[in-house]
Write a protein that holds these residues in place. Structure first.
Motif, PDB file in Angstrom:
ATOM      1  N   VAL A  36       0.833  -1.202   0.000  1.00  5.27           N
ATOM      2  CA  VAL A  36       0.000   0.000   0.000  1.00  5.27           C
ATOM      3  C   VAL A  36       0.873   1.258   0.000  1.00  5.27           C
ATOM      4  O   VAL A  36       0.668   2.183  -0.802  1.00  5.27           O
ATOM      5  N   VAL A  52      -2.893   0.654  -6.354  1.00  2.00           N
ATOM      6  CA  VAL A  52      -3.445   0.929  -5.018  1.00  2.00           C
ATOM      7  C   VAL A  52      -4.415  -0.179  -4.613  1.00  2.00           C
ATOM      8  O   VAL A  52      -4.391  -0.661  -3.475  1.00  2.00           O
ATOM      9  N   GLU A  53      -5.278  -0.600  -5.540  1.00  3.74           N
ATOM     10  CA  GLU A  53      -6.199  -1.709  -5.253  1.00  3.74           C
ATOM     11  C   GLU A  53      -5.415  -2.984  -4.951  1.00  3.74           C
ATOM     12  O   GLU A  53      -5.785  -3.761  -4.059  1.00  3.74           O
ATOM     13  N   TYR A  73      -4.365  -2.867  -1.377  1.00  2.00           N
ATOM     14  CA  TYR A  73      -5.454  -3.156  -0.444  1.00  2.00           C
ATOM     15  C   TYR A  73      -5.730  -4.653  -0.331  1.00  2.00           C
ATOM     16  O   TYR A  73      -6.076  -5.150   0.750  1.00  2.00           O
ATOM     17  N   TRP A  74      -5.612  -5.387  -1.435  1.00  7.98           N
ATOM     18  CA  TRP A  74      -5.893  -6.822  -1.421  1.00  7.98           C
ATOM     19  C   TRP A  74      -4.847  -7.617  -0.643  1.00  7.98           C
ATOM     20  O   TRP A  74      -5.053  -8.796  -0.345  1.00  7.98           O
ATOM     21  N   ILE A 134      -3.847  -6.669   2.382  1.00  8.06           N
ATOM     22  CA  ILE A 134      -4.095  -6.442   3.812  1.00  8.06           C
ATOM     23  C   ILE A 134      -4.666  -7.673   4.521  1.00  8.06           C
ATOM     24  O   ILE A 134      -4.165  -8.062   5.591  1.00  8.06           O
TER      25      ILE A 134
END
Length: 413
Positions: A155, A251-252, A255-256, A258
């Motif tokens: 991220v 960015v996506e 997030y995946w 996390i």
């Protein structure tokens, strides 16, 4: 020296400094992962280099493991660890001058050398300075902090690359490593009191032959990388799976990651909290249930779904099981030989990095030819082998602790 049994603010200062260096080394891989598409495009290289960059990083973590452990036996743990930290900082800053994919890959190898100092020197000091349960607790807590790297790395790297040149990632990492260097210089103990005056190659050869000639050590040392290979494979392949093939933004993509590393941290936290209540080794047995569940999710998803998001759920559950197992398995492995802890840790590190690198390249092949089902089938094979080997490793280690031989660090363990 008397081993530390109680964790206080003062006794934790060295582990915190060490884990900050570990964090900086790991984040050198995780922060650049979302930017690998940018790197390959700038250098005019194919997307295949994205996973190979991580293989190069791991290769750097394997090639000098054999040297730094015995070297620290001769000149002390502190000078080797401090010198390694300086080397890593310079390797990161050298990325500012990289002008081709080949030079970038060479620097990835040099940055990966930082891994050698963590396993063959840093973790050897932890095992030498702390008593067994304290060492496991410290190892688990250090793993939690270090695992923040893959949790926030993608991220943070994605956001940084959105606003700054990708090379600034390595300047940021060098700054973190510099803070660690200051902490290590102030707080790292020297656990080698009787240093060897000479370091003949023949003696090094005999030490390593004694370690690798111990079949119990070899079996235990293969368990940790086999358990981690699905997660390592995911880290290496997820930019291609989620960004290149899944058409997510960087960015996506971040997030995946996390839930994956959140579960890994959760597993470590459970272990750190329960280590005094559970019989050592029981967490490894309990971890087999979430690991098996993760493999089932992966196989079913690959068979019936066409989106890669089920892999996130599967790897997350497997990662929780890895968190429950890792610190205990590391301890079991390091106490399987009465040779110097630095030499044993270095051998373990070489085996780990070699298997990680081979695993990544095999994931590339399986994913290229069979897509997500190939990823799932290879993960299943790796975990099946881990299950087969870990049964006897855990049984042997637990029996040794019942009979009272565990603290002797002898080959009987």
């Amino acid at each position: 020296m008397q081993k530390i049994s109680t964790l206080t603010r003062n006794t934790l200062m060295f582990p915190l400094a060490l884990v900050l260096f570990e964090f900086s080394v790991y984040i050198a891989n995780d922060m650049i992962q979302p930017g690998m598409l940018t790197v390959t495009r700038e250098f005019g290289a194919s997307a295949a280099w994205m996973a190979s960059a991580m293989t190069a990083f791991l290769a750097g973590g394997a090639i000098f493991q054999w040297l730094f452990g015995p070297l620290s036996d001769r000149i002390g743990r502190r000078p080797v660890m401090l010198g390694g930290t300086v080397f890593f900082i310079l390797a990161c800053l050298a990325t500012l001058f990289s002008r081709s994919i080949e030079s970038f890959i060479v620097l990835r190898v040099l940055q990966g050398v930082g891994l050698c100092f963590i396993s063959s020197v840093g973790y050897a000091v932890v095992q030498e300075a702390f008593e067994e349960k304290a060492a496991i607790r410290v190892t688990a807590l250090m793993a939690n902090v270090a695992l923040i790297a893959p949790l926030i790395g993608p991220v943070a790297g994605a956001f940084m690359i959105e606003v700054l040149p990708w090379r600034m990632v390595f300047v940021f990492i060098a700054a973190i490593a510099t803070i660690s260097l200051i902490g290590l210089a102030r707080h790292m103990p020297e656990t080698v009191k009787e240093r060897k005056e000479k370091l003949p190659l023949v003696q090094i050869w005999h030490d390593y032959r004694a370690v690798v000639g111990n079949r119990h050590f070899l079996k235990a040392s293969m368990c940790m990388p086999l358990l981690a290979i699905p997660l390592i494979g995911w880290i290496a392949m997820s930019p291609e799976i989620l960004v290149a093939d899944g058409h997510l933004s960087v960015v996506e993509y971040g997030y995946w990651q996390i839930p994956v590393f959140g579960c890994l941290i959760a597993g470590n936290l459970v272990l750190a909290r329960q280590v005094d209540r559970w019989r050592l080794g029981s967490s490894i047995k309990l971890a087999l249930y979430p690991i098996a569940a993760g493999i089932a999710i992966m196989l079913l998803g690959a068979a019936f779904l066409d989106k890669p998001y089920f892999l996130v759920a599967a790897i997350s559950v497997i990662a929780f099981g890895e968190g429950l197992s890792a610190a205990v398995m590391i301890r079991f492995t390091l106490t399987e030989s009465n040779v110097s802890k630095a030499t044993v840790a270095a051998t373990m590190g070489m085996i780990n990095m070699t298997l990680y690198g081979v695993g990544i390249e095999l994931y590339k092949v399986f994913y290229l030819h069979a897509g997500m089902m190939g990823f799932a089938l290879f993960s299943t094979a790796v975990i099946a082998l881990y299950w087969y080997l870990s049964r006897s490793v855990v049984a042997r280690a637990m029996q040794a602790r019942v009979t009272g031989h565990a603290d002797q660090d002898a080959t009987l363990i």
